[in-house]
Each structure stands twice: as C-alpha cells, then as structure tokens.
Scaffold this active site. Structure first.
Site, PDB file in Angstrom:
ATOM      1  N   ARG A  15     -17.299-101.563 -89.631  1.00  0.00           N
ATOM      2  CA  ARG A  15     -17.602-100.283 -90.308  1.00  0.00           C
ATOM      3  C   ARG A  15     -16.877-100.284 -91.630  1.00  0.00           C
ATOM      4  O   ARG A  15     -15.638-100.334 -91.673  1.00  0.00           O
ATOM      5  CB  ARG A  15     -17.168 -99.100 -89.440  1.00  0.00           C
ATOM      6  CG  ARG A  15     -17.223 -97.775 -90.167  1.00  0.00           C
ATOM      7  CD  ARG A  15     -17.110 -96.573 -89.264  1.00  0.00           C
ATOM      8  NE  ARG A  15     -18.306 -96.409 -88.470  1.00  0.00           N
ATOM      9  CZ  ARG A  15     -18.617 -95.296 -87.809  1.00  0.00           C
ATOM     10  NH1 ARG A  15     -17.798 -94.253 -87.852  1.00  0.00           N
ATOM     11  NH2 ARG A  15     -19.712 -95.212 -87.110  1.00  0.00           N
ATOM     12  N   HIS A  65     -26.853 -97.226 -91.232  1.00  0.00           N
ATOM     13  CA  HIS A  65     -26.195 -97.079 -89.933  1.00  0.00           C
ATOM     14  C   HIS A  65     -27.183 -97.585 -88.856  1.00  0.00           C
ATOM     15  O   HIS A  65     -27.684 -96.818 -88.035  1.00  0.00           O
ATOM     16  CB  HIS A  65     -25.813 -95.615 -89.711  1.00  0.00           C
ATOM     17  CG  HIS A  65     -24.816 -95.384 -88.618  1.00  0.00           C
ATOM     18  ND1 HIS A  65     -24.250 -96.410 -87.877  1.00  0.00           N
ATOM     19  CD2 HIS A  65     -24.280 -94.235 -88.124  1.00  0.00           C
ATOM     20  CE1 HIS A  65     -23.410 -95.897 -86.998  1.00  0.00           C
ATOM     21  NE2 HIS A  65     -23.415 -94.590 -87.117  1.00  0.00           N
ATOM     22  N   GLN A  96     -26.840 -96.984 -84.946  1.00  0.00           N
ATOM     23  CA  GLN A  96     -27.169 -95.610 -84.553  1.00  0.00           C
ATOM     24  C   GLN A  96     -28.670 -95.449 -84.383  1.00  0.00           C
ATOM     25  O   GLN A  96     -29.146 -94.829 -83.427  1.00  0.00           O
ATOM     26  CB  GLN A  96     -26.661 -94.639 -85.624  1.00  0.00           C
ATOM     27  CG  GLN A  96     -26.992 -93.188 -85.340  1.00  0.00           C
ATOM     28  CD  GLN A  96     -26.236 -92.647 -84.133  1.00  0.00           C
ATOM     29  OE1 GLN A  96     -25.025 -92.755 -84.064  1.00  0.00           O
ATOM     30  NE2 GLN A  96     -26.954 -92.069 -83.175  1.00  0.00           N
ATOM     31  N   ASP A 140     -28.001 -84.730 -90.052  1.00  0.00           N
ATOM     32  CA  ASP A 140     -26.702 -85.401 -90.146  1.00  0.00           C
ATOM     33  C   ASP A 140     -25.835 -84.565 -91.083  1.00  0.00           C
ATOM     34  O   ASP A 140     -26.334 -83.672 -91.788  1.00  0.00           O
ATOM     35  CB  ASP A 140     -26.910 -86.831 -90.707  1.00  0.00           C
ATOM     36  CG  ASP A 140     -25.623 -87.647 -90.790  1.00  0.00           C
ATOM     37  OD1 ASP A 140     -24.651 -87.319 -90.063  1.00  0.00           O
ATOM     38  OD2 ASP A 140     -25.581 -88.609 -91.581  1.00  0.00           O
ATOM     39  N   CYS A 169     -26.672 -87.775 -85.063  1.00  0.00           N
ATOM     40  CA  CYS A 169     -25.834 -88.924 -84.694  1.00  0.00           C
ATOM     41  C   CYS A 169     -24.430 -88.495 -84.268  1.00  0.00           C
ATOM     42  O   CYS A 169     -23.749 -89.239 -83.582  1.00  0.00           O
ATOM     43  CB  CYS A 169     -25.776 -89.919 -85.845  1.00  0.00           C
ATOM     44  SG  CYS A 169     -24.937 -89.304 -87.315  1.00  0.00           S
ATOM     45  N   ARG A 192     -25.873 -95.243 -77.583  1.00  0.00           N
ATOM     46  CA  ARG A 192     -25.150 -96.182 -78.447  1.00  0.00           C
ATOM     47  C   ARG A 192     -24.652 -97.360 -77.616  1.00  0.00           C
ATOM     48  O   ARG A 192     -24.721 -98.514 -78.029  1.00  0.00           O
ATOM     49  CB  ARG A 192     -23.948 -95.497 -79.130  1.00  0.00           C
ATOM     50  CG  ARG A 192     -24.300 -94.414 -80.139  1.00  0.00           C
ATOM     51  CD  ARG A 192     -24.977 -94.993 -81.373  1.00  0.00           C
ATOM     52  NE  ARG A 192     -24.159 -95.973 -82.053  1.00  0.00           N
ATOM     53  CZ  ARG A 192     -23.192 -95.697 -82.917  1.00  0.00           C
ATOM     54  NH1 ARG A 192     -22.925 -94.442 -83.232  1.00  0.00           N
ATOM     55  NH2 ARG A 192     -22.504 -96.664 -83.515  1.00  0.00           N
TER      56      ARG A 192
END
Ligand code: CP
Ligand code: NVA
Length: 309
Positions: free
Chosen positions: A102, A129, A132, A225, A265, A293
């Site tokens: 990340r 991402h 996700q 988001d 998410c 996930r």
C-alpha cells in the site's frame, strides 16, 4: 520468465478476472482447501498508509493459505530512504513469494515491480485499489448472480483510486459503469482511455456525469467512498461543499432499482458520503463486501502463485 503482477485492475484479462472470482467463491465455501504457501512460504505486506481491512484480511488470508505474512510499516524500512524501489523489489524477491504493498504513486509500484521476480500486488495506491474491487465484484456476483450487464454507479471523487478501479475492474467484468462526480473531480483521462479500451472487448458501457440523480436512475448497484482520500487531507480543495449533492441517502437510493445494493469500501464517514439509514439499511452489503476482501485476496494470491510455476 515474465512475472505476473497485479498493479491495476486491467492487469487481469476478463477471463483471468473471472478465474480469480470463481476461485474466491470456492475459497469462501472452503477456506482451508488451498495451501500453496505451506512451508511456510512468505508474503511481504507493506503499508505506507493506514489500514484496517487490508492488513487483517491479507495477514489472515496468508495464514489460511499455509504461509507467513511479514507485515511491516513502510516507514520503519529503508523504503523511504536512499535504496531504489527496484533494488528493494530485487531483494524482497529473495525472501518472499509475493509482495503486497500500500503506497502513494502508482509509479512506485511499477518501479518495485521492475526489479521484482515475484508478483507485486497493489494494496491501494493513489490511483487504484484493485484488491477492493475484486471483493466488490465478488459481492455483486453473490447478490445478483451475474456481473455482465449489471448497471453500477459510483458517486464521489471520480479521480480517486476507487473510482478508477471500479471503472477498469467493472468494465473488465462486463459491468456498465457510471461515475458521477462534481466538476473538477472527474476520472483521469488516461484511466478513462484504458477503461474504454477494455470495454470494447467486453461490451460494457462507461458514463461520466456531474448529475447524481440521473446517474442512479434504475441502477443495480450504488457505490461510494470518502470524499477525502488518504494523502489528500491538505490539498487545498473544497472536498465537502461540491460533494453534498452526491451523498448516498434514502432519497437518492429511492431512484435506483428497488433491488439495488449499496457498497462502500470503508472506512465510512457517516453523514458525509453516506447516511446511517442507508449503510445500516437492508440494501447495504458493505459488511459482506468487507469480508470478501479475505476471500478475493486469497484467490488472487493462489492464482498469481500458479502463474509463476
Ligand atoms: N477498504 C480498505 O482498503 O480498508 P482499509 O483502509 O482499512 O484497509
Ligand atoms: N479512497 C480511499 C480508500 C480507502 C480504503 C483512500 O484512498 O483513502
């Protein structure tokens, strides 16, 4: 041998993405059925930004695959210092069988990947991402039976990692994707171009609009988001006022298909991009989405490791 990395959603072809999603469903039903990391073989999991879900799901997922996760805070490594990312990729490849990272710029992932001889997995960058979105697609497939032809609308910052990954990953799965964002927060042109290219193969459609109401009319899935992603806290932009009309609330949700599902998410900023009644309501699938996930990332790791053999 070419190493297969997963730095952005279109690193998987439509067929490959379907394989990973099928494996994710298999692993959800039988979590301990695959042990490719028995030994244990290792996976490096590095964070340069905060995380709850990604950290827990990767660490547990790697354990369930029989492996050992070396989870580190990037700030405590030599990553931020003078060693090149290419050299880091080369060295880590001597210790572990994959690196999950990340970070900030997508270029950082690409640089590490250029030196690595094991798969590099994007666990969130400023631009994408993709892990996700694998979980999001798994969740949608569970609820809707099929992905192809579904209509999904994302509301919020169209230039952030979730918007970009939903675009690329969504059209890869044959989902018709609409991005609804305020002026000045539309998807980056190069991502739109890549999504359009992929959509040509799958027949999916792409719509970008500044009208939140029209964007959700009759859709099967609404996704939102945070309006302020990690790293954007002090970018000087008004990340509240222009976004208010894009809030996912009961009025907006009522315009969607009555069977529509709502995804986020997480972490959610209740009262900003989503209201309590929606996130806690019957159409919300966010908790399954968070669980997935674990399954989707395990599937991704199994699939990537199989490509290296
Ligand atoms: N959705 C997500 O990536 O959550 P974390 O930031 O908690 O990992
Ligand atoms: N867009 C958000 C996603 C968090 C999981 C961020 O980058 O902060």
């Amino acid at each position: 041998m070419t190493v297969k990395h997963f730095l952005r959603d279109d690193d998987l072809t439509p067929e490959q993405q379907a394989e990973v999603l099928a494996l994710a469903a298999e692993l959800k039903a039988a979590p301990f059925s695959r042990r490719p990391l028995e030994g244990p073989r290792g996976v490096g999991v590095i964070f340069e930004k905060n995380s709850t879900r990604t950290r827990f799901s990767f660490e547990m997922g790697i354990a369930q695959l029989g492996g050992h996760a070396v989870v580190v805070d990037g700030r405590s490594t030599q990553l931020g210092r003078e060693e090149t990312l290419q050299d880091t990729g080369r060295v880590l490849s001597r210790y572990v069988d994959a690196v999950v990272w990340r970070t900030f710029g997508q270029d950082r992932l690409e640089e590490m990947a250029s030196g690595a001889t094991v798969p590099i997995v994007n666990a969130l960058s400023d631009e994408f991402h993709p892990c996700q979105v694998l979980a999001d697609l798994q969740t949608l497939a569970e609820r809707k039976g099929t992905l192809r032809g579904l209509k999904l609308t994302y509301l919020g910052d169209g230039a952030n990692n979730m918007s970009h990954s939903l675009l690329l990953g969504g059209v890869t799965a044959g989902v018709d994707v609409t991005i609804a964002s305020p002026e000045g927060f539309l998807p980056l042109p190069h991502v739109l171009e890549a999504a359009r290219l992929r959509a040509k193969d799958t027949g999916a459609t792409i719509t970008v609009t500044t009208d939140p109401d029209a964007a959700v009319d009759g859709v099967d899935a609404i996704v939102t988001d945070t309006w302020t992603s990690m790293g954007q806290e002090n970018d000087g932009l008004d990340r509240v006022g222009p976004f208010r009309p894009f809030q996912v609330n009961a009025t907006l949700l009522a315009r969607a298909d009555p069977q529509a599902v709502v995804l986020h998410c997480l972490p959610a900023h209740r009262g900003e991009e989503i209201t309590d009644d929606v996130i806690d309501g019957p159409q919300s699938v966010v908790w399954d989405e968070a669980e997935n996930r674990l399954h989707a990332q395990k599937a991704l790791l199994v699939w990537l490791l199989e490509q290296q053999q």
